[in-house]
Enzyme design. Structure first.
Site, PDB file in Angstrom:
ATOM      1  N   ILE A  14       0.787  -0.781  -0.185  1.00 57.59           N
ATOM      2  CA  ILE A  14       0.032   0.312  -0.149  1.00 57.59           C
ATOM      3  C   ILE A  14       0.447   1.063   0.112  1.00 57.59           C
ATOM      4  CG2 ILE A  14      -1.875   1.011   1.162  1.00 57.59           C
ATOM      5  CD1 ILE A  14      -2.773  -1.555   2.415  1.00 57.59           C
ATOM      6  N   ASN A  37       9.456  -6.773   5.323  1.00 53.63           N
ATOM      7  CA  ASN A  37       8.435  -7.351   4.233  1.00 53.63           C
ATOM      8  C   ASN A  37       8.277  -6.579   3.341  1.00 53.63           C
ATOM      9  OD1 ASN A  37       6.209  -9.230   3.928  1.00 53.63           O
ATOM     10  ND2 ASN A  37       5.183  -7.985   3.872  1.00 53.63           N
ATOM     11  N   SER A 126      -7.778  -1.146   9.979  1.00 54.01           N
ATOM     12  CA  SER A 126      -7.568  -2.092   9.446  1.00 54.01           C
ATOM     13  C   SER A 126      -9.521  -2.594   9.998  1.00 54.01           C
ATOM     14  CB  SER A 126      -6.949  -2.902  10.089  1.00 54.01           C
ATOM     15  OG  SER A 126      -7.407  -4.431   9.208  1.00 54.01           O
ATOM     16  N   THR A 128     -10.749  -5.030  10.723  1.00 48.01           N
ATOM     17  CA  THR A 128     -10.203  -6.533  11.102  1.00 48.01           C
ATOM     18  C   THR A 128     -10.620  -5.462  12.711  1.00 48.01           C
ATOM     19  OG1 THR A 128      -8.794  -8.622  11.400  1.00 48.01           O
ATOM     20  CG2 THR A 128      -7.754  -6.390  11.482  1.00 48.01           C
ATOM     21  N   TYR A 150      -3.221  -9.519  15.248  1.00 46.19           N
ATOM     22  CA  TYR A 150      -2.731  -8.242  14.968  1.00 46.19           C
ATOM     23  C   TYR A 150      -4.364  -7.265  14.847  1.00 46.19           C
ATOM     24  CZ  TYR A 150      -3.105  -6.223  10.226  1.00 46.19           C
ATOM     25  OH  TYR A 150      -4.058  -4.852   9.332  1.00 46.19           O
ATOM     26  N   LYS A 154      -4.189  -3.085  16.069  1.00 40.20           N
ATOM     27  CA  LYS A 154      -3.487  -1.999  16.080  1.00 40.20           C
ATOM     28  C   LYS A 154      -4.749  -0.456  16.224  1.00 40.20           C
ATOM     29  CE  LYS A 154      -2.927  -1.597  11.850  1.00 40.20           C
ATOM     30  NZ  LYS A 154      -1.411  -1.319  11.236  1.00 40.20           N
TER      31      LYS A 154
HETATM   32  P1  NAD Z   1       3.391  -4.536   3.621  1.00 41.04           P
HETATM   33  O1  NAD Z   1       4.048  -5.639   4.766  1.00 41.04           O
HETATM   34  O2  NAD Z   1       3.826  -4.523   2.418  1.00 41.04           O
HETATM   35  O3  NAD Z   1       4.085  -3.345   3.949  1.00 41.04           O
HETATM   36  C1  NAD Z   1       4.969  -2.593   5.436  1.00 41.04           C
HETATM   37  C2  NAD Z   1       5.735  -2.021   4.981  1.00 41.04           C
HETATM   38  O4  NAD Z   1       6.481  -1.744   6.395  1.00 41.04           O
HETATM   39  C3  NAD Z   1       7.149  -3.008   4.574  1.00 41.04           C
HETATM   40  O5  NAD Z   1       7.553  -1.944   3.754  1.00 41.04           O
HETATM   41  C4  NAD Z   1       8.171  -3.585   5.995  1.00 41.04           C
HETATM   42  O6  NAD Z   1       9.175  -4.072   5.320  1.00 41.04           O
HETATM   43  C5  NAD Z   1       7.584  -2.720   6.545  1.00 41.04           C
HETATM   44  N1  NAD Z   1       7.751  -2.727   7.981  1.00 41.04           N
HETATM   45  C6  NAD Z   1       7.401  -3.501   8.845  1.00 41.04           C
HETATM   46  N2  NAD Z   1       7.911  -3.910   9.773  1.00 41.04           N
HETATM   47  C7  NAD Z   1       8.536  -1.970  10.283  1.00 41.04           C
HETATM   48  C8  NAD Z   1       8.780  -1.836  11.414  1.00 41.04           C
HETATM   49  N3  NAD Z   1       9.436  -1.981  12.354  1.00 41.04           N
HETATM   50  N4  NAD Z   1       9.797  -0.794  10.772  1.00 41.04           N
HETATM   51  C9  NAD Z   1      10.144  -0.480   9.322  1.00 41.04           C
HETATM   52  N5  NAD Z   1       9.057  -1.039   8.661  1.00 41.04           N
HETATM   53  C10 NAD Z   1       9.211  -1.509   8.933  1.00 41.04           C
HETATM   54  O7  NAD Z   1       2.271  -4.293   4.108  1.00 41.04           O
HETATM   55  P2  NAD Z   1       0.621  -3.424   3.288  1.00 41.04           P
HETATM   56  O8  NAD Z   1      -0.081  -4.364   3.154  1.00 41.04           O
HETATM   57  O9  NAD Z   1       0.811  -2.691   2.210  1.00 41.04           O
HETATM   58  O10 NAD Z   1       0.086  -2.886   4.315  1.00 41.04           O
HETATM   59  C11 NAD Z   1       0.566  -1.338   5.176  1.00 41.04           C
HETATM   60  C12 NAD Z   1      -0.267  -0.922   6.268  1.00 41.04           C
HETATM   61  O11 NAD Z   1      -1.865  -1.266   6.396  1.00 41.04           O
HETATM   62  C13 NAD Z   1      -0.433  -1.927   8.084  1.00 41.04           C
HETATM   63  O12 NAD Z   1      -0.175  -1.401   8.912  1.00 41.04           O
HETATM   64  C14 NAD Z   1      -1.431  -2.881   7.233  1.00 41.04           C
HETATM   65  O13 NAD Z   1      -1.813  -3.115   9.153  1.00 41.04           O
HETATM   66  C15 NAD Z   1      -2.019  -1.885   7.076  1.00 41.04           C
HETATM   67  N6  NAD Z   1      -3.115  -2.621   6.252  1.00 41.04           N
HETATM   68  C16 NAD Z   1      -3.330  -3.569   5.367  1.00 41.04           C
HETATM   69  C17 NAD Z   1      -4.175  -4.408   4.556  1.00 41.04           C
HETATM   70  C18 NAD Z   1      -3.952  -5.042   3.620  1.00 41.04           C
HETATM   71  O14 NAD Z   1      -4.783  -6.534   3.535  1.00 41.04           O
HETATM   72  N7  NAD Z   1      -3.219  -5.025   2.844  1.00 41.04           N
HETATM   73  C19 NAD Z   1      -5.414  -4.214   5.771  1.00 41.04           C
HETATM   74  C20 NAD Z   1      -5.763  -3.218   6.527  1.00 41.04           C
HETATM   75  C21 NAD Z   1      -5.099  -2.573   6.468  1.00 41.04           C
HETATM   76  N1  UFG Z   2     -10.501 -16.996   0.413  1.00 42.03           N
HETATM   77  C1  UFG Z   2     -10.714 -17.960  -0.384  1.00 42.03           C
HETATM   78  N2  UFG Z   2      -9.874 -18.735  -0.333  1.00 42.03           N
HETATM   79  C2  UFG Z   2      -8.048 -17.870  -0.629  1.00 42.03           C
HETATM   80  C3  UFG Z   2      -7.986 -16.816   0.115  1.00 42.03           C
HETATM   81  C4  UFG Z   2      -9.092 -16.259   0.769  1.00 42.03           C
HETATM   82  O1  UFG Z   2     -11.792 -18.684  -0.124  1.00 42.03           O
HETATM   83  O2  UFG Z   2      -6.862 -18.658  -1.125  1.00 42.03           O
HETATM   84  C5  UFG Z   2     -11.923 -16.241   1.460  1.00 42.03           C
HETATM   85  C6  UFG Z   2     -11.976 -16.076   3.046  1.00 42.03           C
HETATM   86  O3  UFG Z   2     -12.924 -16.608   3.068  1.00 42.03           O
HETATM   87  C7  UFG Z   2     -13.006 -14.223   2.672  1.00 42.03           C
HETATM   88  C8  UFG Z   2     -12.170 -14.098   1.338  1.00 42.03           C
HETATM   89  O4  UFG Z   2     -11.429 -14.913   0.519  1.00 42.03           O
HETATM   90  O5  UFG Z   2     -13.778 -15.381   2.310  1.00 42.03           O
HETATM   91  C9  UFG Z   2     -11.644 -12.731   1.499  1.00 42.03           C
HETATM   92  O6  UFG Z   2      -9.773 -13.003   2.255  1.00 42.03           O
HETATM   93  P1  UFG Z   2      -9.173 -12.572   2.500  1.00 42.03           P
HETATM   94  O7  UFG Z   2      -8.427 -13.463   3.385  1.00 42.03           O
HETATM   95  O8  UFG Z   2      -8.494 -12.009   1.132  1.00 42.03           O
HETATM   96  O9  UFG Z   2      -9.085 -10.847   3.511  1.00 42.03           O
HETATM   97  P2  UFG Z   2     -10.179 -11.584   4.923  1.00 42.03           P
HETATM   98  O10 UFG Z   2     -11.308 -10.234   4.624  1.00 42.03           O
HETATM   99  O11 UFG Z   2      -9.963 -12.501   5.672  1.00 42.03           O
HETATM  100  O12 UFG Z   2      -8.840 -10.180   5.231  1.00 42.03           O
HETATM  101  C10 UFG Z   2      -8.073  -9.286   4.797  1.00 42.03           C
HETATM  102  C11 UFG Z   2      -6.940  -9.234   5.692  1.00 42.03           C
HETATM  103  C12 UFG Z   2      -6.910  -8.913   7.193  1.00 42.03           C
HETATM  104  C13 UFG Z   2      -8.013  -7.781   7.696  1.00 42.03           C
HETATM  105  C14 UFG Z   2      -9.269  -7.679   6.604  1.00 42.03           C
HETATM  106  C15 UFG Z   2      -9.701  -6.598   6.685  1.00 42.03           C
HETATM  107  O13 UFG Z   2      -5.850 -10.002   5.743  1.00 42.03           O
HETATM  108  O14 UFG Z   2      -5.394  -8.289   8.202  1.00 42.03           O
HETATM  109  O15 UFG Z   2      -9.214  -7.609   5.169  1.00 42.03           O
HETATM  110  O16 UFG Z   2      -8.381  -5.225   5.963  1.00 42.03           O
HETATM  111  F1  UFG Z   2      -8.012  -7.023   8.545  1.00 42.03           F
END
Ligand code: NAD
Ligand code: UFG
Length: 338
Positions: A14, A37, A126, A128, A150, A154
């Site tokens: 993101i 990551n 999130s 979540t 997790y 948050k």
């Molecule tokens: P990502 O893992 O791709 O990005 C997170 C970045 O933070 C990575 O580049 C990682 O190297 C860096 N990082 C981790 N720990 C660190 C630390 N201690 N110091 C400095 N850098 C650090 O994840 P993303 O999907 O881009 O998510 C970004 C944010 O959005 C996270 O805070 C996550 O909780 C939140 N979020 C993500 C989702 C999703 O579905 N991807 C949904 C809801 C919220």
């Molecule tokens: N699903 C499948 N097969 C897969 C993966 C997922 O059927 O291989 C289904 C799940 O059961 C669910 C839907 O697809 O019904 C979405 O699942 P995701 O794992 O893509 O997403 P979630 O909603 O479970 O969770 C994600 C992040 C969480 C975050 C949440 C809300 O993983 O960390 O979205 O932002 F909190």
């Protein structure tokens, strides 16, 4: 002069999209990431796309000395904080790391900002945090009940931010609760590059489409939804990135800390996603039904009206856009950034 924004986690999925959007909108991002990551490849690609240099500091968001160095070197006007750990399953196995990084990291960052009198903050939270019982459409005032370390980490960061803003009215904080971000920038140069086998649906579907996984595993087809598969509020990562720009502008006139849902306001089922992806990639995708995944709920989606009203943001991209851009990224980068 362009406003400088500290972007933590800016090398991640993101964060890299927010980084590009910031530059396109005339801001100067300064990226802090420990690369736990990610890699710096997305930043190099953004530099190529925009022709702009992105200051990058490799380091941990909990490292006081690094934070002091950043805030005294760059004249920063706000922080967008994404650095953190995000795997629900990993958080159950290693809760300390999640509380340290997600909660401790946020507090350490705020401490440094307080020292350097930078008090505009955008936090990546999130959906979540709502837990399993919330009724959809979920409003921001729905009860919170995270079901994993997790989610707890948050929510604890959110609580700390609200207390910080309450204690000092100079703080202006937007807490953004993301629903399910998917897709990639339309240029196909940046996108989601999960380590190992993806946990989330969209990157898994992408890998099946590319022939890297044999078939999609659908977790549950007996949910009380129209086709029996789970439903989520998927939103395009570029719409999500744009919301951060709207939040930056909102901060200028804001007071205190406020929570905003970021979603489209409608859900799609797993089968609907697969059908949309098949159209995008041009071939059928094999799938099988498996039992429900532990801890999953049937269906949820956001009530995004508050973000529309106050941030003047709403998602514009469709599920077809999300699948097209996810496939464009996957097919141009079959091995991600490597
Ligand atoms: P990502 O893992 O791709 O990005 C997170 C970045 O933070 C990575 O580049 C990682 O190297 C860096 N990082 C981790 N720990 C660190 C630390 N201690 N110091 C400095 N850098 C650090 O994840 P993303 O999907 O881009 O998510 C970004 C944010 O959005 C996270 O805070 C996550 O909780 C939140 N979020 C993500 C989702 C999703 O579905 N991807 C949904 C809801 C919220
Ligand atoms: N699903 C499948 N097969 C897969 C993966 C997922 O059927 O291989 C289904 C799940 O059961 C669910 C839907 O697809 O019904 C979405 O699942 P995701 O794992 O893509 O997403 P979630 O909603 O479970 O969770 C994600 C992040 C969480 C975050 C949440 C809300 O993983 O960390 O979205 O932002 F909190």
């Amino acid at each position: 002069m362009a406003k400088r924004i500290l972007l933590t986690g800016g090398c991640g999925y993101i964060g890299s999209h927010i980084c590009l959007e910031l530059i396109e909108q005339g801001y100067q991002p300064v990226v802090l990431d420990n690369l736990s990551n990610s890699s710096t490849t997305p930043l190099q690609r953004i530099e190529q796309l925009t022709g702009q240099h992105i200051p990058f500091i490799e380091g941990d968001v909990r490292d006081e000395a690094i934070l002091d160095h950043i805030f005294s070197t760059y004249e920063l006007s706000a922080t967008i904080h994404l650095a953190g750990l995000k795997s629900v399953a990993e958080s159950v196995a290693a809760p300390i790391a999640y509380y340290q990084t997600n909660f401790g990291g946020t507090v350490a960052l705020c401490q440094a900002m307080q020292r350097h009198r930078v008090k505009h903050f955008i936090y990546s939270s999130s959906a979540t945090v709502y837990g399993l019982t919330a009724q959809s459409p979920i409003r921001e005032d729905a009860p919170t009940a995270p079901a994993s370390p997790y989610g707890q980490s948050k929510l604890m960061a959110e609580i700390a931010l609200r207390d910080i803003a309450h204690a000092d009215p100079q703080w202006k904080i937007a807490i953004l609760r993301y629903f399910n971000p998917v897709g990639a920038h339309a240029c196909g140069q940046i996108g989601e590059d999960p380590c190992g086998v993806p946990n989330n649906l969209m990157p898994y579907v992408s890998q099946v489409a590319a022939g890297k996984q044999p078939k999609i595993r659908i977790f549950g087809n007996d949910y009380p939804t129209p086709d029996g598969t789970g439903m989520r509020d998927y939103l395009h990562v570029c719409d999500l990135a744009h919301a951060h720009l709207c939040a930056l502008r909102w901060l200028d006139g804001a007071s205190g800390a406020k929570v905003f849902n970021l979603g489209t306001g409608r859900g799609y089922s797993v089968l609907e996603i697969i059908r949309a992806y098949e159209k995008a990639c041009g071939h059928a995708l094999p799938f099988q039904f498996l039992p429900r995944r532990d801890g999953d709920i049937a269906s949820y989606h956001a009530e995004p009206a508050l973000a529309t009203r106050e941030l003047r943001w709403s998602a514009t991209r469709t599920i077809e856009d999300m699948c097209r851009d996810a496939w464009n990224w996957q097919s141009r980068n079959p091995n991600g950034y490597t």
